[in-house]
Write a protein that holds these residues in place. Structure first.
Motif, PDB file in Angstrom:
ATOM      1  N   CYS A   1       2.069  43.879 -37.403  1.00 33.58           N
ATOM      2  CA  CYS A   1       2.674  44.883 -36.517  1.00 33.58           C
ATOM      3  C   CYS A   1       3.098  46.108 -37.338  1.00 33.58           C
ATOM      4  O   CYS A   1       3.713  45.974 -38.397  1.00 33.58           O
ATOM      5  CB  CYS A   1       3.874  44.276 -35.808  1.00 33.58           C
ATOM      6  N   THR A   2       2.761  47.275 -36.819  1.00 32.41           N
ATOM      7  CA  THR A   2       3.087  48.498 -37.578  1.00 32.41           C
ATOM      8  C   THR A   2       4.512  48.974 -37.303  1.00 32.41           C
ATOM      9  O   THR A   2       5.038  49.792 -38.046  1.00 32.41           O
ATOM     10  CB  THR A   2       2.091  49.625 -37.244  1.00 32.41           C
TER      11      THR A   2
ATOM     12  N   CYS B   1       6.146  44.342 -31.903  1.00 35.15           N
ATOM     13  CA  CYS B   1       6.467  45.351 -30.884  1.00 35.15           C
ATOM     14  C   CYS B   1       5.639  45.181 -29.603  1.00 35.15           C
ATOM     15  O   CYS B   1       6.046  45.609 -28.541  1.00 35.15           O
ATOM     16  CB  CYS B   1       6.278  46.751 -31.463  1.00 35.15           C
ATOM     17  N   ASN B   2       4.468  44.568 -29.744  1.00 34.62           N
ATOM     18  CA  ASN B   2       3.551  44.393 -28.599  1.00 34.62           C
ATOM     19  C   ASN B   2       3.053  45.710 -28.019  1.00 34.62           C
ATOM     20  O   ASN B   2       2.542  45.750 -26.901  1.00 34.62           O
ATOM     21  CB  ASN B   2       4.192  43.544 -27.491  1.00 34.62           C
ATOM     22  N   ALA B   3       3.254  46.809 -28.762  1.00 39.21           N
ATOM     23  CA  ALA B   3       2.829  48.121 -28.259  1.00 39.21           C
ATOM     24  C   ALA B   3       1.848  48.786 -29.219  1.00 39.21           C
ATOM     25  O   ALA B   3       0.967  49.533 -28.789  1.00 39.21           O
ATOM     26  CB  ALA B   3       4.046  49.008 -28.054  1.00 39.21           C
ATOM     27  N   CYS B   4       1.964  48.501 -30.520  1.00 37.51           N
ATOM     28  CA  CYS B   4       1.069  49.151 -31.483  1.00 37.51           C
ATOM     29  C   CYS B   4      -0.364  48.626 -31.276  1.00 37.51           C
ATOM     30  O   CYS B   4      -0.573  47.599 -30.621  1.00 37.51           O
ATOM     31  CB  CYS B   4       1.543  48.908 -32.905  1.00 37.51           C
TER      32      CYS B   4
ATOM     33  N   CYS C   1      -0.924  44.949 -32.404  1.00 35.93           N
ATOM     34  CA  CYS C   1      -0.352  43.952 -31.474  1.00 35.93           C
ATOM     35  C   CYS C   1      -1.245  43.813 -30.242  1.00 35.93           C
ATOM     36  O   CYS C   1      -1.547  42.696 -29.803  1.00 35.93           O
ATOM     37  CB  CYS C   1       1.054  44.369 -31.036  1.00 35.93           C
TER      38      CYS C   1
HETATM   39 ZN   LIG Z   1       3.202  45.959 -32.998  1.00 41.20          ZN
END
Ligand SMILES: [Zn+2]
Length: 461
Positions: free
Chosen positions: A74-75, A84-87, A90
């Motif tokens: 994850c970044t 984060c589940n957004a990058c 992910c």
């Molecule tokens: Zn992430």
């Protein structure tokens, strides 16, 4: 969090196990210690080159491996080391299209060539992430040669490469591999946690289902959350807004709880006809006989624990607990233990039985007649009481192998053949006794002693 997977072509039904697959460590159920360790490793940046996730099926081994991979790459890792589940990394992992996190099925890619392809790929740097991670599921299926081919890379992997193995059978993995992995053992998930999760899902999908039914479902899934979710999916397809325990029994082919209660009542009167009727119903209504025997094991074990006032390992609705407690008033601890012994024996012989139906009939008949059987412990107790009543101290001696049985034994011991006693005694001098022989011998000795005492007592009169 729900898995965000949609197709541009047509809306696809996503099974519950995938729809509700944990996307953060906080969503993981029942593996607090493992999650804490993984988060610490992330926070301190002290990660190993290889991890092994071992445990029963459906308990979240690959889910945890995937989550850990996600957090590692994850970044913009959030606080508490949550991905984060957004990058882009992910999202790619969530949608199973990451080039750097590869999931390999060890059962179908078990050969040396499959592993060579992995080790060759591992030599190249990750395409866009920090780490190149190989998640090998069903790792115990890899061949010995495949493990050997992997060993060198596992020993000194490139700094950006990590291996995660998931397996239900860690004992089949070579020790040379095990010693190079950090190992996590996942336990079965408790009934109450499974019920909580299913309650959340039923709330989301607008399905009315009571707690007793959910507990029954959790029990059937045997601690495997994925199994529970799959069964719940099956129920959803069947239902039109609500699910009762009866529907659950019908869909899953489980015998109704009432049948077990009927059997309990039959024990009281040694009602063999009822035992036959229940066995017939199990057979003709297509219930799984093996599963019915498992249900019986749980049922009698629960009663024994209640009788001993030991907390139950799995949740049991209060009303049912009261019902079972009432039954235990009429059945002794010894009889419950003997019933469990009968069930254990039936489970052992199940696979080799010529007829499962006959096995079940015989089992149920034996169970309902259990109260007719005098427990060995009681015979011993009575013997001691008799011995106490003798005017002079008289002790029970074991008959010598060569000693013929006294006259008095012949008539009453008709059920326990004399030759059996002699046979057991003869064997003593030749080979060590098996546990069964030892049991027979002890029983025979007690019967022999009982007759001896009876004879002595009548002489004293
Ligand atoms: Zn992430």
């Amino acid at each position: 969090m729900q898995e965000n997977t949609t197709s541009n072509l047509q809306p696809q039904y996503l099974v519950l196990a995938r729809r509700y697959r944990p996307q953060t460590f906080a969503d993981v159920l029942g593996h607090d210690a493992v999650v804490t360790t993984l988060k610490h490793a992330l926070r301190l940046q002290k990660t190993s080159q290889a991890y092994l996730f071992a445990g029963p099926r459906g308990t979240g081994k690959t889910t945890l491996a995937r989550l850990f991979a996600k957090a590692l790459n994850c970044t913009c890792l959030k606080s508490e080391s949550e991905p984060c589940n957004a990058c882009s990394s992910c999202q790619e992992i969530t949608e199973s299209r990451s080039l750097d996190v590869q999931e390999i099925d060890g059962a179908s890619h078990r050969g040396i060539d499959n592993i060579r392809a992995i080790t060759e790929g591992a030599a190249y740097a990750p395409t866009s992430s920090r780490f190149k991670i190989y998640i090998i599921d069903e790792a115990h299926m890899l061949t010995k040669e495949a493990w050997n081919a992997l060993l060198k890379t596992l020993e000194e992997p490139p700094p950006s490469v990590k291996f995660f193995f998931a397996t239900t059978e860690p004992h089949k993995i070579p020790s040379t591999i095990l010693s190079r992995c950090q190992r996590f053992t996942l336990r079965r998930i408790s009934h109450s946690l499974i019920v909580t999760k299913l309650q959340k899902i039923s709330h989301d999908v607008g399905l009315a289902i009571d707690e007793t039914t959910l507990l029954r479902l959790a029990d059937y899934a045997d601690g495997a959350l994925r199994d529970a979710e799959s069964l719940f999916d099956q129920l959803l397809t069947f239902s039109n807004g609500s699910i009762t325990e009866g529907v659950l029994e019908e869909v899953l082919g489980i015998a109704p709880f009432d049948w077990l209660l009927e059997l309990d009542r039959a024990i009281d009167t040694a009602d063999v006809a009822t035992a036959y009727k229940i066995s017939d119903r199990v057979f003709y209504e297509g219930k799984d006989i093996g599963h019915f025997i498992e249900d019986l094991c749980d049922h009698f074990k629960t009663m024994l624990l209640l009788k001993l006032s030991i907390p139950l390992p799995t949740a049991c609705p209060d009303e049912r607990k009261k019902e079972l407690l009432k039954i235990t008033e009429n059945i002794s601890q010894e009889h419950l233990i003997e019933t469990l012994a009968l069930l254990a024996e039936a489970q052992k012989t199940m696979n080799s039985a010529a007829s499962e139906r006959f096995l079940l009939e015989w089992l149920l008949i034996s169970i309902v007649r259990i109260k007719r059987k005098v427990p060995l412990a009681l015979i011993v107790k009575k013997l001691f009481e008799l011995q106490e009543k003798l005017p002079q101290a008289s002790h029970i001696e074991e008959p010598k192998p060569s000693q013929a049985l006294p006259e008095a034994t012949k008539e009453p011991v008709a059920a326990v053949p004399e030759e059996l006693i002699c046979q057991v005694e003869r064997k003593e001098t030749i080979v060590p006794r098996t546990p069964h022989e030892e049991e027979c011998r002890q029983e025979n000795l007690i019967r022999f002693a009982a007759v001896e005492l009876g004879a002595t007592l009548s002489k004293k009169k």
